[in-house]
Motif scaffolding. Structure first.
Motif, PDB file in Angstrom:
ATOM      1  N   ASP A 275      61.773  31.642  72.565  1.00  0.00           N
ATOM      2  CA  ASP A 275      60.382  31.594  72.088  1.00  0.00           C
ATOM      3  C   ASP A 275      59.860  30.171  71.945  1.00  0.00           C
ATOM      4  O   ASP A 275      58.695  29.898  72.190  1.00  0.00           O
ATOM      5  CB  ASP A 275      60.284  32.241  70.703  1.00  0.00           C
ATOM      6  CG  ASP A 275      60.340  33.739  70.795  1.00  0.00           C
ATOM      7  OD1 ASP A 275      60.290  34.228  71.929  1.00  0.00           O
ATOM      8  OD2 ASP A 275      60.441  34.394  69.743  1.00  0.00           O
ATOM      9  N   ARG A 276      60.733  29.281  71.471  1.00  0.00           N
ATOM     10  CA  ARG A 276      60.285  27.916  71.178  1.00  0.00           C
ATOM     11  C   ARG A 276      60.823  26.934  72.203  1.00  0.00           C
ATOM     12  O   ARG A 276      61.000  25.755  71.919  1.00  0.00           O
ATOM     13  CB  ARG A 276      60.731  27.526  69.777  1.00  0.00           C
ATOM     14  CG  ARG A 276      60.103  28.399  68.721  1.00  0.00           C
ATOM     15  CD  ARG A 276      60.592  28.057  67.338  1.00  0.00           C
ATOM     16  NE  ARG A 276      59.942  28.908  66.346  1.00  0.00           N
ATOM     17  CZ  ARG A 276      60.284  30.178  66.131  1.00  0.00           C
ATOM     18  NH1 ARG A 276      61.250  30.721  66.829  1.00  0.00           N
ATOM     19  NH2 ARG A 276      59.651  30.894  65.217  1.00  0.00           N
TER      20      ARG A 276
ATOM     21  N   LEU B 265      54.631  37.285  66.719  1.00  0.00           N
ATOM     22  CA  LEU B 265      55.397  36.068  66.984  1.00  0.00           C
ATOM     23  C   LEU B 265      55.143  35.087  65.850  1.00  0.00           C
ATOM     24  O   LEU B 265      54.150  35.180  65.142  1.00  0.00           O
ATOM     25  CB  LEU B 265      54.940  35.435  68.294  1.00  0.00           C
ATOM     26  CG  LEU B 265      55.165  36.250  69.564  1.00  0.00           C
ATOM     27  CD1 LEU B 265      54.445  35.619  70.719  1.00  0.00           C
ATOM     28  CD2 LEU B 265      56.642  36.355  69.853  1.00  0.00           C
ATOM     29  N   ALA B 266      56.045  34.133  65.717  1.00  0.00           N
ATOM     30  CA  ALA B 266      55.849  33.120  64.684  1.00  0.00           C
ATOM     31  C   ALA B 266      54.542  32.381  64.955  1.00  0.00           C
ATOM     32  O   ALA B 266      54.176  32.163  66.118  1.00  0.00           O
ATOM     33  CB  ALA B 266      57.025  32.160  64.681  1.00  0.00           C
ATOM     34  N   ASP B 268      53.527  29.329  64.839  1.00  0.00           N
ATOM     35  CA  ASP B 268      53.552  28.118  65.661  1.00  0.00           C
ATOM     36  C   ASP B 268      53.703  28.454  67.139  1.00  0.00           C
ATOM     37  O   ASP B 268      53.200  27.746  68.010  1.00  0.00           O
ATOM     38  CB  ASP B 268      54.675  27.175  65.192  1.00  0.00           C
ATOM     39  CG  ASP B 268      56.030  27.861  65.183  1.00  0.00           C
ATOM     40  OD1 ASP B 268      56.100  29.019  64.730  1.00  0.00           O
ATOM     41  OD2 ASP B 268      57.009  27.264  65.643  1.00  0.00           O
ATOM     42  N   VAL B 269      54.399  29.562  67.427  1.00  0.00           N
ATOM     43  CA  VAL B 269      54.604  29.950  68.827  1.00  0.00           C
ATOM     44  C   VAL B 269      53.278  30.379  69.459  1.00  0.00           C
ATOM     45  O   VAL B 269      52.928  29.958  70.564  1.00  0.00           O
ATOM     46  CB  VAL B 269      55.650  31.085  68.921  1.00  0.00           C
ATOM     47  CG1 VAL B 269      55.796  31.549  70.344  1.00  0.00           C
ATOM     48  CG2 VAL B 269      56.971  30.626  68.351  1.00  0.00           C
TER      49      VAL B 269
END
Lengths: 316, 576
Positions: A275-276, B265-266, B268-269
């Motif tokens: 994801d990151r 989703l988080a 920041d994502v």
């Protein structure tokens, strides 16, 4: 006169065969580098946690998203800390500790599954090659297993056996047994075919005929005469099997199957970091590199071993 | 007719700026070509009566429609009728025991046959069939009879005064299905009608041409749709499966898809994806609450099938209220919001966080984490660690919890955090995550569905459509527990059973006064949450979805299906 004769006899002293193998192995630069890396990574994941005493599951939310220490070179303002040389993830877990813990699982799965696969493969290969009556049956069985797709099979196994295994061995060991068995019983076929072919060729050689003529029983024949002679293909397929097992485990974890989410493996760390990926590339690079380099190293070792164990190449 | 169109246009202009913009995009049907929608949970069936999954309800809403829907403000909008029946216009009887719907004249099914009151009556019979195990049965709570007065008029009669008579046939959970198509699919035979369940004939803007279970749906514009200029898109590809990250990327970064649903989703994502400038994330708060469900029945694999996770076997330790309360006290909800949702979430202790009239404002006790208090509570209830292994036990029962949820990065982060807190109060937690399509799939044959609940605690989010929580709260009555006899369908996931609760639900169903209704709904909410800790709410989640910058007409709706107005969607600009 007598002196020279004495020296000549000393040179005649027989050399250990394994010493020759090692000498030949050393000439393969890639294999030596591979071996060195495998020793390093094994020490890293086994001795590492003793030296780097950080709990991989310990959350520290106020200390999240720390970058690896080398980021200072590119960006002076990056959030780094010597307490977490490879950085932390989005919940503040130490990445280095996770890679160590994950590597231990990945390597353990790799080795165990490989040993299982080689054991089954050799057993079936030798029996099929030596006993003509079993040949057709065992080889058709091998073809059958070759046709089984691994991932769906593992999914079905997961559904059927997860609960009983969890009840008997606990969650982590249960899944470990399931995955190792799954990989083991679906990757022995190549070994079996290679061993069978070699055993069939060896069976017709004169030394086997000689052994048989003095009444050597089948059990002795296999352990004394055949197995030592098929050792080199077995060892090569073992190294390839180790690589396959590590990759399969990573693929399973990457798909979100396999071990529970709080139980790190290299594949799982990759999965959690995708994801990151753009913001924190190091989180996929390190576990990805560990998987690739381990598999590459093992392949090189296999290559070197094949050369070293072949007496025709070693002779030169 | 002209006047009416003009009036409607005026109303739309006043109420919604994007809809006003849509008026400039009139044209013939199918003018904008292809529309691509991605839902990262793949639909497994297009019949909402056989599935509780949001993905199934929402994909079906492109094809089949209810008589009326809720708009983005929670107000009712007529779809297959001319007006919503109320007491004022005479559609609802004075004594609140019946509601009469009048279908719009001239509506056609996508196969060209007329929509009649017989279809509406059939829909009710289909869901209320005692052998069927209908997933939306709570929508038909209290219905005594549904009868056709004439070709276009349907009268629903309730057994008792029904202050909220909009359960049946309102909202995406209760659409009208065609009598001719489903006639052979009543009761126990319902799951066997594969063709009908995978390709229902509907009145909605699109028609299914190809349905692949858990994969992709192909649709084309409905030639018989009531508005000749809609839908703007000729074909729709509805892709299911994958994960939220890939779905978000495909809309916000690469532009392969036009609409992505529920990007959990988080924060920041999502923000970093949106920087690409191809699409826009949209969000709205509704009633979606991420919660922990406590299993009040024993999920132990040592029990035989049919007893496991049913009321026949009470849970060894979660049936103790002190344990449930301690588990809730150990959780720091503020931190969960910070990690998982940022601006798109807020901590809550309520099962019903909105609308305001129904929210229990007093219920804020869980918002502060209290590890020491939780420990003291467990000590007091006799749960102590007597053998020194770090896990509390009582009478030989150790506090070991199997905690399951769907595979999703935010949920796995929550699991890790909650596991740590529970570890601090002496409770050992084993985590399990299950692929979302399976977990929410509702397949009676799978042991891994959330209804089956073969775990001690599970986490997911759920909401109700419309603005009235009656149907939602009535899902927790004794008879709605999933069990083998009902093909594991039912919404009372916890197997909660309290006669006082059932009585209060019945009372809510007989009360018309708004103030009184609010009081009862709040009391029901409190019974499930702060009084018994059967449901442990964590985060009130805003819905975040994303659409391509070239897709116009999207109005994110948290009160009904997100695709509620797909007929009004259009392409902006010429870059098609």
């Amino acid at each position: 006169m007598t002196d020279t004769t004495m020296t000549a006899t000393a040179v005649e002293k027989p050399r250990n065969k394994w010493w020759d193998v090692w000498a030949q192995f050393r000439t393969h630069k890639g294999a030596v580098a591979g071996l060195a890396f495998l020793v390093f990574i094994t020490l890293f994941v086994t001795v590492g946690p003793v030296l780097w005493d950080v709990d991989p599951g310990k959350l520290n939310i106020r200390n999240k998203d720390v970058r690896p220490i080398y980021m200072v070179i590119f960006d002076g303002d990056a959030k780094v800390s010597w307490g977490n040389p490879m950085g932390t993830d989005n919940l503040g877990r130490d990445i280095m500790a996770n890679i160590m813990a994950g590597g231990r699982v990945s390597l353990a799965v790799g080795w165990t599954a490989m040993i299982l696969a080689v054991f089954i493969g050799t057993l079936i290969g030798v029996f099929a090659g030596y006993f003509k009556r079993l040949d057709g049956l065992l080889m058709r069985f091998t073809d059958l297993v070759l046709a089984l797709p691994l991932l769906p099979l593992l999914l079905v196994m997961m559904l059927l056996f997860r609960d009983p295994l969890r009840a008997t061995f606990g969650p982590e060991n249960g899944i470990f047994i399931l995955i190792v068995t799954g990989i083991g019983i679906t990757s022995w076929m190549q070994t079996a075919r290679i061993v069978r072919g070699d055993v069939m060729a060896l069976k017709e050689r004169e030394f086997v005929l000689a052994a048989r003529s003095i009444g050597t029983p089948a059990r002795r024949m296999i352990t004394r005469h055949l197995l030592p002679n098929v050792m080199s293909p077995i060892m090569v397929s073992a190294t390839l099997g180790l690589a396959t097992a590590i990759i399969t485990e990573s693929a399973l974890s990457f798909l979100g199957l396999g071990f529970p989410s709080d139980f790190p493996t290299w594949g799982k760390i990759l999965f959690d970091s995708v994801d990151r990926m753009t913001a924190f590339p190091e989180r996929v690079i390190w576990p990805g590199l560990a998987i690739s380099l381990t598999v590459l190293a093992v392949n090189y070792i296999g290559d070197g071993l094949r050369d070293a164990l072949d007496p025709r190449i070693r002779g030169h | 007719m002209k006047l009416k169109t003009a009036l409607l246009g005026a109303v739309a202009t006043v109420s919604l700026a994007p809809a006003a913009f849509a008026d400039a995009h009139e044209g013939e049907r199918g003018r904008d070509g292809q529309l691509n929608i991605i839902y990262w949970q793949a639909p497994s069936i297009l019949n909402p009566y056989l599935s509780g999954g949001t993905k199934d309800l929402e994909s079906a809403s492109l094809v089949i429609e209810p008589l009326g829907r809720y708009d983005s403000t929670g107000a009712m909008v007529p779809y297959l009728v001319d007006e919503i029946p109320t007491v004022a216009n005479g559609g609802v009887s004075e004594d609140l025991t019946s509601i009469t719907w009048k279908l719009t004249e001239g509506l056609l099914w996508s196969d060209g046959t007329p929509l009649t009151s017989a279809d509406v009556v059939f829909t009710a019979e289909y869901c209320m069939d005692p052998e069927g195990g209908c997933a939306q049965l709570s929508k038909f709570e209290g219905v005594e009879s549904v009868e056709a007065i004439d070709e276009l008029t349907v009268k629903v009669t309730f057994g008792a005064p029904q202050p909220n008579p909009y359960g049946p046939f309102m909202g995406g959970q209760s659409p009208i299905i065609q009598a001719a198509q489903f006639a052979e699919c009543m009761g126990a035979k319902a799951p066997e009608c594969t063709d009908a369940n995978f390709g229902p004939i509907g009145t909605g803007p699109f028609v299914v041409t190809d349905f692949r279970t858990n994969d992709v749906i192909q649709l084309v514009a409905n030639e018989n749709y009531r508005d000749p200029n809609k839908p703007a898109f000729a074909t729709v590809t509805f892709k299911g499966g994958g994960d939220a990250t890939a779905a978000g990327r495909s809309v916000l970064e690469t532009g392969e898809f036009d609409y992505a649903w529920n990007l959990q989703l988080a924060p920041d994502v999502i923000a970093s994806m949106a920087e690409a400038g191809v699409g826009t994330p949209v969000s709205a708060f509704g009633t979606l609450v991420e919660r922990l469900e406590m299993n009040l029945t024993d999920p132990s694999p040592s029990l035989e099938e049919g007893v496991r996770s049913t009321a026949a076997a009470p849970h060894p330790f979660l049936s103790d209220e002190a344990v449930r309360r301690a588990l809730s006290m150990a959780i720091d909800r503020d931190l969960l919001v910070e990690v998982g949702y940022g601006q798109a979430g807020r901590p809550t202790c309520n099962l019903v966080p909105g609308p305001e009239v129904y929210a229990s404002t007093e219920n804020t006790g869980c918002l502060v984490q209290d590890i020491e208090g939780a420990k003291a509570l467990l000590e007091g209830a006799g749960w102590v660690d007597s053998n020194g292994d770090g896990i509390r036990e009582k009478d030989g029962v150790e506090l070991r919890i199997l905690y399951q949820t769907s595979t999703n990065a935010v949920r796995q982060d929550f699991q890790a955090l909650i596991k740590e807190w529970w570890g601090e109060i002496g409770v050992e937690t084993e985590l399990r995550n299950i692929d979302a399509s399976v977990f929410f799939g509702g397949d009676p044959g799978s042991p891994d569905t959330f209804q089956r609940f073969y775990a001690d605690v599970e986490m997911y989010a759920n909401n109700f459509d419309g603005t009235d929580p009656q149907a939602y709260l009535s899902a927790y009555t004794c008879d709605k527990a999933p069990k083998p006899e009902s093909q594991w369908q039912g919404e009372n996931i916890n197997r909660f059973c309290d006669p006082a609760y059932d009585a209060l639900v019945a009372e809510l169903g007989a009360t018309a006064d708004q103030a009184e209704r609010s009081r009862i709904a709040i009391e029901l909410n409190d019974m499930l949450t702060k009084d018994t800790m059967t449901i442990v709410p964590l985060v009130d989640r805003g819905r975040v979805s994303a659409h391509a910058n070239t897709l116009g007409g999207v109005v994110l709706n948290t009160w009904d299906s997100e695709l509620w107005n797909a007929a009004d969607w259009y392409r902006i600009g010429d870059n098609r």
